[in-house]
Design a protein around this motif. Sequence first.
Motif, PDB file in Angstrom:
ATOM      1  N   ILE A  21       0.393   6.120  -3.786  1.00  0.00           N
ATOM      2  CA  ILE A  21       0.562   4.668  -3.698  1.00  0.00           C
ATOM      3  C   ILE A  21       1.172   4.298  -2.343  1.00  0.00           C
ATOM      4  CG2 ILE A  21       1.757   2.652  -4.644  1.00  0.00           C
ATOM      5  CD1 ILE A  21       1.639   4.118  -7.403  1.00  0.00           C
ATOM      6  N   PHE A  22       2.183   5.054  -1.923  1.00  0.00           N
ATOM      7  CA  PHE A  22       2.808   4.806  -0.628  1.00  0.00           C
ATOM      8  C   PHE A  22       1.766   4.906   0.493  1.00  0.00           C
ATOM      9  CE2 PHE A  22       5.298   6.377   3.093  1.00  0.00           C
ATOM     10  CZ  PHE A  22       6.094   5.257   3.278  1.00  0.00           C
ATOM     11  N   GLY A  23       0.906   5.894   0.436  1.00  0.00           N
ATOM     12  CA  GLY A  23      -0.165   6.031   1.429  1.00  0.00           C
ATOM     13  C   GLY A  23      -1.085   4.826   1.446  1.00  0.00           C
ATOM     14  N   GLU A  24      -1.430   4.323   0.269  1.00  0.00           N
ATOM     15  CA  GLU A  24      -2.263   3.118   0.178  1.00  0.00           C
ATOM     16  C   GLU A  24      -1.547   1.914   0.785  1.00  0.00           C
ATOM     17  OE1 GLU A  24      -3.357   2.624  -3.935  1.00  0.00           O
ATOM     18  OE2 GLU A  24      -4.185   4.660  -4.030  1.00  0.00           O
ATOM     19  N   PHE A  25      -0.249   1.798   0.503  1.00  0.00           N
ATOM     20  CA  PHE A  25       0.526   0.686   1.061  1.00  0.00           C
ATOM     21  C   PHE A  25       0.602   0.773   2.579  1.00  0.00           C
ATOM     22  CE2 PHE A  25       3.364  -0.514  -2.856  1.00  0.00           C
ATOM     23  CZ  PHE A  25       2.219  -0.786  -3.590  1.00  0.00           C
ATOM     24  N   MET A  26       0.773   1.987   3.102  1.00  0.00           N
ATOM     25  CA  MET A  26       0.834   2.147   4.558  1.00  0.00           C
ATOM     26  C   MET A  26      -0.497   1.728   5.188  1.00  0.00           C
ATOM     27  SD  MET A  26       3.905   3.015   5.396  1.00  0.00           S
ATOM     28  CE  MET A  26       4.273   1.793   4.108  1.00  0.00           C
ATOM     29  N   ALA A  27      -1.609   2.095   4.551  1.00  0.00           N
ATOM     30  CA  ALA A  27      -2.923   1.694   5.068  1.00  0.00           C
ATOM     31  C   ALA A  27      -3.043   0.171   5.092  1.00  0.00           C
ATOM     32  CB  ALA A  27      -4.030   2.314   4.217  1.00  0.00           C
ATOM     33  N   LEU A  28      -2.619  -0.490   4.031  1.00  0.00           N
ATOM     34  CA  LEU A  28      -2.646  -1.959   4.003  1.00  0.00           C
ATOM     35  C   LEU A  28      -1.781  -2.548   5.109  1.00  0.00           C
ATOM     36  CD1 LEU A  28      -2.256  -2.885   0.211  1.00  0.00           C
ATOM     37  CD2 LEU A  28      -4.188  -3.454   1.695  1.00  0.00           C
ATOM     38  N   GLU A  29      -0.569  -2.028   5.245  1.00  0.00           N
ATOM     39  CA  GLU A  29       0.382  -2.575   6.207  1.00  0.00           C
ATOM     40  C   GLU A  29      -0.053  -2.360   7.654  1.00  0.00           C
ATOM     41  OE1 GLU A  29       4.408  -1.437   5.311  1.00  0.00           O
ATOM     42  OE2 GLU A  29       4.260  -2.200   3.261  1.00  0.00           O
ATOM     43  N   PHE A  30      -0.727  -1.245   7.924  1.00  0.00           N
ATOM     44  CA  PHE A  30      -1.156  -0.965   9.295  1.00  0.00           C
ATOM     45  C   PHE A  30      -2.456  -1.666   9.660  1.00  0.00           C
ATOM     46  CE2 PHE A  30       1.590   2.971   8.988  1.00  0.00           C
ATOM     47  CZ  PHE A  30       2.543   2.507   9.887  1.00  0.00           C
ATOM     48  N   THR A  31      -3.222  -2.105   8.666  1.00  0.00           N
ATOM     49  CA  THR A  31      -4.502  -2.749   8.962  1.00  0.00           C
ATOM     50  C   THR A  31      -4.497  -4.258   8.769  1.00  0.00           C
ATOM     51  OG1 THR A  31      -5.323  -2.326   6.712  1.00  0.00           O
ATOM     52  CG2 THR A  31      -5.835  -0.673   8.415  1.00  0.00           C
ATOM     53  N   ALA A 105      18.782   5.282 -12.108  1.00  0.00           N
ATOM     54  CA  ALA A 105      17.745   4.747 -12.989  1.00  0.00           C
ATOM     55  C   ALA A 105      17.205   3.479 -12.316  1.00  0.00           C
ATOM     56  CB  ALA A 105      18.317   4.444 -14.363  1.00  0.00           C
ATOM     57  N   TRP A 106      16.292   3.662 -11.370  1.00  0.00           N
ATOM     58  CA  TRP A 106      15.767   2.530 -10.603  1.00  0.00           C
ATOM     59  C   TRP A 106      15.053   1.559 -11.523  1.00  0.00           C
ATOM     60  CZ3 TRP A 106      17.807   2.586  -5.990  1.00  0.00           C
ATOM     61  CH2 TRP A 106      18.094   3.795  -5.357  1.00  0.00           C
ATOM     62  N   SER A 107      15.406   0.301 -11.445  1.00  0.00           N
ATOM     63  CA  SER A 107      14.769  -0.697 -12.303  1.00  0.00           C
ATOM     64  C   SER A 107      13.470  -1.226 -11.710  1.00  0.00           C
ATOM     65  CB  SER A 107      15.729  -1.857 -12.573  1.00  0.00           C
ATOM     66  OG  SER A 107      16.036  -2.552 -11.381  1.00  0.00           O
ATOM     67  N   MET A 108      13.187  -0.891 -10.446  1.00  0.00           N
ATOM     68  CA  MET A 108      11.944  -1.291  -9.796  1.00  0.00           C
ATOM     69  C   MET A 108      11.534  -0.175  -8.837  1.00  0.00           C
ATOM     70  SD  MET A 108      11.238  -4.827  -7.749  1.00  0.00           S
ATOM     71  CE  MET A 108       9.566  -5.451  -7.639  1.00  0.00           C
ATOM     72  N   THR A 109      10.272   0.231  -8.932  1.00  0.00           N
ATOM     73  CA  THR A 109       9.764   1.311  -8.085  1.00  0.00           C
ATOM     74  C   THR A 109       8.443   0.891  -7.439  1.00  0.00           C
ATOM     75  OG1 THR A 109       8.440   2.363  -9.811  1.00  0.00           O
ATOM     76  CG2 THR A 109      10.779   3.035  -9.644  1.00  0.00           C
ATOM     77  N   ILE A 110       7.928   1.760  -6.611  1.00  0.00           N
ATOM     78  CA  ILE A 110       6.656   1.495  -5.944  1.00  0.00           C
ATOM     79  C   ILE A 110       5.524   1.306  -6.956  1.00  0.00           C
ATOM     80  CG2 ILE A 110       5.981   3.926  -5.597  1.00  0.00           C
ATOM     81  CD1 ILE A 110       5.159   3.018  -2.694  1.00  0.00           C
ATOM     82  N   VAL A 111       5.627   1.972  -8.098  1.00  0.00           N
ATOM     83  CA  VAL A 111       4.617   1.830  -9.148  1.00  0.00           C
ATOM     84  C   VAL A 111       4.588   0.391  -9.681  1.00  0.00           C
ATOM     85  CG1 VAL A 111       3.950   2.614 -11.468  1.00  0.00           C
ATOM     86  CG2 VAL A 111       4.702   4.271  -9.756  1.00  0.00           C
ATOM     87  N   ASP A 112       5.752  -0.228  -9.792  1.00  0.00           N
ATOM     88  CA  ASP A 112       5.816  -1.622 -10.244  1.00  0.00           C
ATOM     89  C   ASP A 112       5.107  -2.557  -9.267  1.00  0.00           C
ATOM     90  OD1 ASP A 112       7.448  -1.104 -12.589  1.00  0.00           O
ATOM     91  OD2 ASP A 112       9.089  -0.760 -11.183  1.00  0.00           O
ATOM     92  N   ILE A 113       5.287  -2.303  -7.972  1.00  0.00           N
ATOM     93  CA  ILE A 113       4.632  -3.136  -6.956  1.00  0.00           C
ATOM     94  C   ILE A 113       3.119  -3.009  -7.106  1.00  0.00           C
ATOM     95  CG2 ILE A 113       4.424  -3.662  -4.493  1.00  0.00           C
ATOM     96  CD1 ILE A 113       7.354  -3.765  -5.551  1.00  0.00           C
ATOM     97  N   ALA A 114       2.643  -1.768  -7.196  1.00  0.00           N
ATOM     98  CA  ALA A 114       1.201  -1.524  -7.302  1.00  0.00           C
ATOM     99  C   ALA A 114       0.603  -2.201  -8.532  1.00  0.00           C
ATOM    100  CB  ALA A 114       0.931  -0.017  -7.336  1.00  0.00           C
ATOM    101  N   ALA A 115       1.345  -2.218  -9.630  1.00  0.00           N
ATOM    102  CA  ALA A 115       0.832  -2.801 -10.873  1.00  0.00           C
ATOM    103  C   ALA A 115       0.804  -4.324 -10.853  1.00  0.00           C
ATOM    104  CB  ALA A 115       1.679  -2.323 -12.053  1.00  0.00           C
TER     105      ALA A 115
END
Length: 145
Positions: A21-31, A105-115
């Motif tokens: 997911i982080f890789g996908e986000f980096m691609a979005l952010e760089f393009t 116990a993170w209440s928000m993670t990168i998975v939450d953003i993607a969803a």
Amino acid sequence: MSDTCTKCGAVTHLGETCESIFGEFMALEFTDPAYGRVHFLTVACYMVQHEGYSDELYVWVQTALRKYLEEGHTTEMIRRDAAHGPGRIKGISRPADAKSLPKVAWSMTIVDIAAQMLDAESYCKLIERWGHTTLKEMGPLVLKR
């Protein structure tokens, strides 16, 4: 089938990982600049939640998050600070043999953003909320030497 990330505790599905997911986000952010405006927060939150930073950088990034989110520092100001920060001398990455950080116990993670993201606007709002949540939950790191 689901898996749980050993670092942040997020539950991922269908072979996806926090790293993918982080890789996908980096691609979005760089393009696409509409996504890229929150790049500092994306990297900082991901690295904090996945124990990517050395102890010194963890402390530095906590201060940088506070400056950015609470004091209005710009990304350029954070970059200038980083040029003189501990990562320049001691490195950014957490050494492989470093003691693990206390689990959060993170209440928000990168998975939450993607969803939840729908477009650049919702993505940026979610990343900003993730930044605030991460800063609030990361707590102090006690360096024992």
